[in-house]
Design a protein around this motif. Structure first.
Motif, short mmCIF file in Angstrom:
data_model
loop_
_atom_site.label_atom_id
_atom_site.label_comp_id
_atom_site.label_asym_id
_atom_site.label_seq_id
_atom_site.Cartn_x
_atom_site.Cartn_y
_atom_site.Cartn_z
N PHE A 6 0.79 -1.24 -0.04
CA PHE A 6 0.17 0.01 -0.23
C PHE A 6 0.87 1.29 0.03
CE2 PHE A 6 -3.02 -3.30 1.24
CZ PHE A 6 -4.17 -2.55 0.93
N TRP A 7 2.37 1.17 0.16
CA TRP A 7 2.95 2.55 0.33
C TRP A 7 3.14 2.91 -0.99
CZ3 TRP A 7 4.00 5.91 3.51
CH2 TRP A 7 4.99 6.64 3.64
N ARG A 13 3.10 8.42 1.32
CA ARG A 13 1.75 7.91 1.97
C ARG A 13 1.32 6.53 1.71
NH1 ARG A 13 -0.81 12.84 -1.10
NH2 ARG A 13 -1.59 11.95 -3.06
N PHE A 14 0.34 6.11 2.53
CA PHE A 14 -0.43 4.88 2.01
C PHE A 14 -1.60 5.12 1.12
CE2 PHE A 14 1.95 3.98 6.00
CZ PHE A 14 2.53 2.44 5.47
N SER A 32 -6.02 4.69 6.89
CA SER A 32 -4.64 4.14 7.09
C SER A 32 -4.34 4.02 8.57
CB SER A 32 -3.66 4.98 6.17
OG SER A 32 -3.33 6.21 6.68
N MET A 49 2.89 9.66 7.02
CA MET A 49 1.30 9.51 6.90
C MET A 49 0.53 10.47 7.80
SD MET A 49 -0.73 7.79 4.65
CE MET A 49 -2.10 8.93 4.60
#
Length: 212
Positions: A6-7, A13-14, A32, A49
């Motif tokens: 997801f990065w 950010r995710f 997140s 994040m």
């Protein structure tokens, strides 16, 4: 897996999600913070994040928008595309405390706590507009998971309380506001034991005690 799949490295950010082709959907979201509750995200990535989520486009005075107010998909009345859920404001607070970002965490805890004082005492609505301080027409006026997200950020987040009944251990990792000089906890159950705890600080030291 979450830290890699997801990065989005160039955005720091995710992702909001993975699409049908397993590609990242690039949208910063308070969702997140859910894995942050469990401490599964890398420290550095989680910090980056949280910095983005602390922006005013994500935070309102009454909680966290699900996605940024600048997002193309954003709608202040959108149930999953811009509304403020006390549920996820609470998740954010616990996650931020877990990753030692206590200022952002306290802001979210305070937002949820104030909701509980507006209207019927202790009643916290399910979901609010992302644009205005008002519940959506589709919102339940009292949602238990919203009310729980006042207690959980306080105990699990600010006080850092966790218990392990199997190993008969208790952990406190507090991130207290600077003007708090003491707190007490009563009837904390750890396996067969029940504890009362008191924390007190002065200029010389901080001290924990079990008054029983």
């Amino acid at each position: 897996m979450v830290n890699n799949a997801f990065w989005i490295a160039d955005q720091k950010r995710f992702a909001f999600a993975l699409d049908k082709e397993n590609k990242t959907v690039d949208e910063a979201s308070v969702l997140s913070t859910v894995p942050m509750w469990f401490g599964v995200l890398d420290q550095e990535k989680a910090g980056q994040m949280i910095t983005q989520l602390s922006d005013s486009n994500h935070q309102t005075d009454w909680g966290m928008r699900i996605i940024s107010g600048n997002a193309k998909r954003y709608s202040g009345g959108g149930y999953h595309y811009g509304a403020v859920w006390p549920l996820f404001t609470g998740w954010a607070s616990v996650g931020e405390y877990r990753y030692h970002r206590e200022h952002a965490a306290y802001a979210n805890l305070r937002s949820n706590a104030l909701l509980a004082l507006d209207g019927s005492p202790g009643h916290v609505t399910e979901v609010l507009s992302g644009d205005y301080y008002q519940g959506l027409s589709t919102s339940s006026p009292h949602q238990i998971w919203s009310a729980a997200m006042v207690v959980a950020p306080l105990l699990r987040g600010m006080l850092g309380l966790s218990t392990d009944a199997k190993n008969s251990t208790l952990t406190l990792a507090p991130h207290l506001p600077a003007d708090w000089s003491f707190f007490t906890l009563h009837n904390v159950h750890v396996g067969p034991s029940t504890l009362d705890l008191r924390y007190q600080k002065n200029r010389q030291r901080n001290r924990f005690a079990n008054p029983k």
